[in-house]
Scaffold this motif. Sequence first.
Motif, PDB file in Angstrom:
ATOM      1  N   ASP A   1       0.829  -1.211   0.000  1.00  0.00           N
ATOM      2  CA  ASP A   1       0.000   0.000   0.000  1.00  0.00           C
ATOM      3  C   ASP A   1       0.860   1.256   0.000  1.00  0.00           C
ATOM      4  OD1 ASP A   1      -2.333  -1.464  -0.040  1.00  0.00           O
ATOM      5  OD2 ASP A   1      -2.611  -1.389   2.130  1.00  0.00           O
ATOM      6  N   GLU A   2       1.954   1.226   0.743  1.00  0.00           N
ATOM      7  CA  GLU A   2       2.842   2.398   0.808  1.00  0.00           C
ATOM      8  C   GLU A   2       3.456   2.679  -0.559  1.00  0.00           C
ATOM      9  OE1 GLU A   2       4.787   5.705   1.975  1.00  0.00           O
ATOM     10  OE2 GLU A   2       3.274   4.606   3.111  1.00  0.00           O
ATOM     11  N   ARG A   3       3.931   1.641  -1.213  1.00  0.00           N
ATOM     12  CA  ARG A   3       4.532   1.807  -2.544  1.00  0.00           C
ATOM     13  C   ARG A   3       3.486   2.295  -3.543  1.00  0.00           C
ATOM     14  NH1 ARG A   3       7.231   3.958  -5.856  1.00  0.00           N
ATOM     15  NH2 ARG A   3       7.856   2.839  -7.692  1.00  0.00           N
ATOM     16  N   ARG A   4       2.260   1.771  -3.434  1.00  0.00           N
ATOM     17  CA  ARG A   4       1.188   2.206  -4.334  1.00  0.00           C
ATOM     18  C   ARG A   4       0.894   3.688  -4.133  1.00  0.00           C
ATOM     19  NH1 ARG A   4      -2.694  -1.837  -3.805  1.00  0.00           N
ATOM     20  NH2 ARG A   4      -1.671  -2.833  -5.528  1.00  0.00           N
ATOM     21  N   ARG A   5       0.853   4.153  -2.885  1.00  0.00           N
ATOM     22  CA  ARG A   5       0.619   5.578  -2.600  1.00  0.00           C
ATOM     23  C   ARG A   5       1.741   6.433  -3.178  1.00  0.00           C
ATOM     24  NH1 ARG A   5      -1.622   3.429   2.142  1.00  0.00           N
ATOM     25  NH2 ARG A   5       0.360   3.456   3.217  1.00  0.00           N
ATOM     26  N   GLU A   6       2.970   5.964  -3.058  1.00  0.00           N
ATOM     27  CA  GLU A   6       4.108   6.689  -3.630  1.00  0.00           C
ATOM     28  C   GLU A   6       3.995   6.762  -5.151  1.00  0.00           C
ATOM     29  OE1 GLU A   6       7.560   4.611  -2.280  1.00  0.00           O
ATOM     30  OE2 GLU A   6       7.278   5.241  -0.198  1.00  0.00           O
ATOM     31  N   GLN A   7       3.576   5.662  -5.757  1.00  0.00           N
ATOM     32  CA  GLN A   7       3.441   5.624  -7.207  1.00  0.00           C
ATOM     33  C   GLN A   7       2.349   6.590  -7.660  1.00  0.00           C
ATOM     34  OE1 GLN A   7       5.306   3.445  -9.599  1.00  0.00           O
ATOM     35  NE2 GLN A   7       4.605   5.307 -10.564  1.00  0.00           N
ATOM     36  N   VAL A   8       1.216   6.610  -6.966  1.00  0.00           N
ATOM     37  CA  VAL A   8       0.125   7.522  -7.313  1.00  0.00           C
ATOM     38  C   VAL A   8       0.585   8.977  -7.163  1.00  0.00           C
ATOM     39  CG1 VAL A   8      -2.168   8.340  -6.609  1.00  0.00           C
ATOM     40  CG2 VAL A   8      -1.731   5.883  -6.847  1.00  0.00           C
TER      41      VAL A   8
ATOM     42  N   ASP B   1       3.564  13.940 -12.297  1.00  0.00           N
ATOM     43  CA  ASP B   1       3.832  13.840 -13.736  1.00  0.00           C
ATOM     44  C   ASP B   1       2.630  14.258 -14.590  1.00  0.00           C
ATOM     45  OD1 ASP B   1       6.348  12.921 -13.160  1.00  0.00           O
ATOM     46  OD2 ASP B   1       5.899  10.811 -13.596  1.00  0.00           O
ATOM     47  N   GLY B   2       1.482  14.444 -13.962  1.00  0.00           N
ATOM     48  CA  GLY B   2       0.288  14.861 -14.685  1.00  0.00           C
ATOM     49  C   GLY B   2      -0.392  13.762 -15.478  1.00  0.00           C
ATOM     50  N   ILE B   3      -0.156  12.487 -15.114  1.00  0.00           N
ATOM     51  CA  ILE B   3      -0.789  11.397 -15.852  1.00  0.00           C
ATOM     52  C   ILE B   3      -1.898  10.712 -15.068  1.00  0.00           C
ATOM     53  CG2 ILE B   3       1.245  10.975 -17.276  1.00  0.00           C
ATOM     54  CD1 ILE B   3       1.814   8.482 -15.590  1.00  0.00           C
ATOM     55  N   TYR B   4      -2.058  11.051 -13.798  1.00  0.00           N
ATOM     56  CA  TYR B   4      -3.115  10.445 -12.980  1.00  0.00           C
ATOM     57  C   TYR B   4      -4.446  11.056 -13.385  1.00  0.00           C
ATOM     58  CZ  TYR B   4      -5.164   8.348  -8.780  1.00  0.00           C
ATOM     59  OH  TYR B   4      -5.911   7.597  -7.903  1.00  0.00           O
ATOM     60  N   PRO B   5      -5.444  10.240 -13.736  1.00  0.00           N
ATOM     61  CA  PRO B   5      -6.688  10.788 -14.303  1.00  0.00           C
ATOM     62  C   PRO B   5      -7.654  11.424 -13.295  1.00  0.00           C
ATOM     63  CG  PRO B   5      -6.820   8.408 -14.200  1.00  0.00           C
ATOM     64  CD  PRO B   5      -5.417   8.795 -13.777  1.00  0.00           C
TER      65      PRO B   5
ATOM     66  N   ASP C   1      -6.244   2.220  -8.971  1.00  0.00           N
ATOM     67  CA  ASP C   1      -4.860   2.245  -8.499  1.00  0.00           C
ATOM     68  C   ASP C   1      -4.235   0.853  -8.544  1.00  0.00           C
ATOM     69  OD1 ASP C   1      -5.278   4.943  -8.083  1.00  0.00           O
ATOM     70  OD2 ASP C   1      -5.283   4.795  -5.888  1.00  0.00           O
ATOM     71  N   ALA C   2      -4.995  -0.160  -8.131  1.00  0.00           N
ATOM     72  CA  ALA C   2      -4.473  -1.532  -8.136  1.00  0.00           C
ATOM     73  C   ALA C   2      -4.193  -1.999  -9.561  1.00  0.00           C
ATOM     74  CB  ALA C   2      -5.464  -2.465  -7.446  1.00  0.00           C
ATOM     75  N   VAL C   3      -5.135  -1.761 -10.472  1.00  0.00           N
ATOM     76  CA  VAL C   3      -4.944  -2.184 -11.861  1.00  0.00           C
ATOM     77  C   VAL C   3      -3.815  -1.380 -12.512  1.00  0.00           C
ATOM     78  CG1 VAL C   3      -6.034  -2.282 -14.144  1.00  0.00           C
ATOM     79  CG2 VAL C   3      -7.310  -2.992 -12.113  1.00  0.00           C
TER      80      VAL C   3
ATOM     81  N   THR D   1      -1.227   0.145 -11.227  1.00  0.00           N
ATOM     82  CA  THR D   1       0.127  -0.182 -10.769  1.00  0.00           C
ATOM     83  C   THR D   1       0.616  -1.488 -11.386  1.00  0.00           C
ATOM     84  OG1 THR D   1      -0.774  -1.135  -8.733  1.00  0.00           O
ATOM     85  CG2 THR D   1       0.063   1.108  -8.605  1.00  0.00           C
ATOM     86  N   THR D   2      -0.311  -2.390 -11.673  1.00  0.00           N
ATOM     87  CA  THR D   2       0.068  -3.645 -12.329  1.00  0.00           C
ATOM     88  C   THR D   2       0.407  -3.400 -13.799  1.00  0.00           C
ATOM     89  OG1 THR D   2      -1.334  -4.906 -10.830  1.00  0.00           O
ATOM     90  CG2 THR D   2      -0.704  -5.975 -12.893  1.00  0.00           C
ATOM     91  N   VAL D   3      -0.410  -2.627 -14.485  1.00  0.00           N
ATOM     92  CA  VAL D   3      -0.217  -2.349 -15.902  1.00  0.00           C
ATOM     93  C   VAL D   3       0.997  -1.452 -16.136  1.00  0.00           C
ATOM     94  CG1 VAL D   3      -1.275  -1.171 -17.887  1.00  0.00           C
ATOM     95  CG2 VAL D   3      -2.654  -2.669 -16.445  1.00  0.00           C
ATOM     96  N   PHE D   4       1.233  -0.518 -15.248  1.00  0.00           N
ATOM     97  CA  PHE D   4       2.269   0.506 -15.415  1.00  0.00           C
ATOM     98  C   PHE D   4       3.632  -0.091 -15.742  1.00  0.00           C
ATOM     99  CE2 PHE D   4       5.402   3.543 -13.691  1.00  0.00           C
ATOM    100  CZ  PHE D   4       5.041   4.670 -14.424  1.00  0.00           C
ATOM    101  N   ARG D   5       3.968  -1.195 -15.124  1.00  0.00           N
ATOM    102  CA  ARG D   5       5.276  -1.821 -15.339  1.00  0.00           C
ATOM    103  C   ARG D   5       5.501  -2.235 -16.780  1.00  0.00           C
ATOM    104  NH1 ARG D   5       4.746  -6.134 -10.625  1.00  0.00           N
ATOM    105  NH2 ARG D   5       2.657  -6.082 -11.464  1.00  0.00           N
ATOM    106  N   HIS D   6       4.406  -2.432 -17.516  1.00  0.00           N
ATOM    107  CA  HIS D   6       4.499  -2.932 -18.883  1.00  0.00           C
ATOM    108  C   HIS D   6       4.330  -1.840 -19.935  1.00  0.00           C
ATOM    109  CE1 HIS D   6       4.441  -6.889 -17.113  1.00  0.00           C
ATOM    110  NE2 HIS D   6       3.381  -6.533 -16.423  1.00  0.00           N
ATOM    111  N   LEU D   7       4.148  -0.600 -19.504  1.00  0.00           N
ATOM    112  CA  LEU D   7       3.939   0.502 -20.445  1.00  0.00           C
ATOM    113  C   LEU D   7       5.267   1.086 -20.917  1.00  0.00           C
ATOM    114  CD1 LEU D   7       1.072   2.493 -18.678  1.00  0.00           C
ATOM    115  CD2 LEU D   7       0.887   0.942 -20.622  1.00  0.00           C
ATOM    116  N   PRO D   8       5.285   1.592 -22.153  1.00  0.00           N
ATOM    117  CA  PRO D   8       6.473   2.309 -22.622  1.00  0.00           C
ATOM    118  C   PRO D   8       6.701   3.554 -21.759  1.00  0.00           C
ATOM    119  CG  PRO D   8       4.894   1.962 -24.415  1.00  0.00           C
ATOM    120  CD  PRO D   8       4.242   1.519 -23.154  1.00  0.00           C
TER     121      PRO D   8
END
Length: 62
Positions: free
Chosen positions: A3-10, A16-20, A38-40, A42-49
């Motif tokens: 949860d802490e890492r997810r909050r940091e990522q958000v 960065d201006g990409i959070y909708p 947020d859960a989805v 953070t999972t998808v983000f690792r695979h994005l360009p």
Amino acid sequence: MSDERRREQVAEWRRDGIYPYATDPADERERAERETFDAVATTVFRHLPKSKGTRRTTFALL
């Protein structure tokens, strides 16, 4: 992801201006929607360009 890492990522996505979502959730339904996003995301983000435009578009589609 913790949860802490997810909050940091958000927080990073907001900077960065990409959070909708611009505001905090107004009610429980919106909070549940945001937590699911947020859960989805953070999972998808690792695979994005690395392109900010691609990430922003992908997040908008999610």
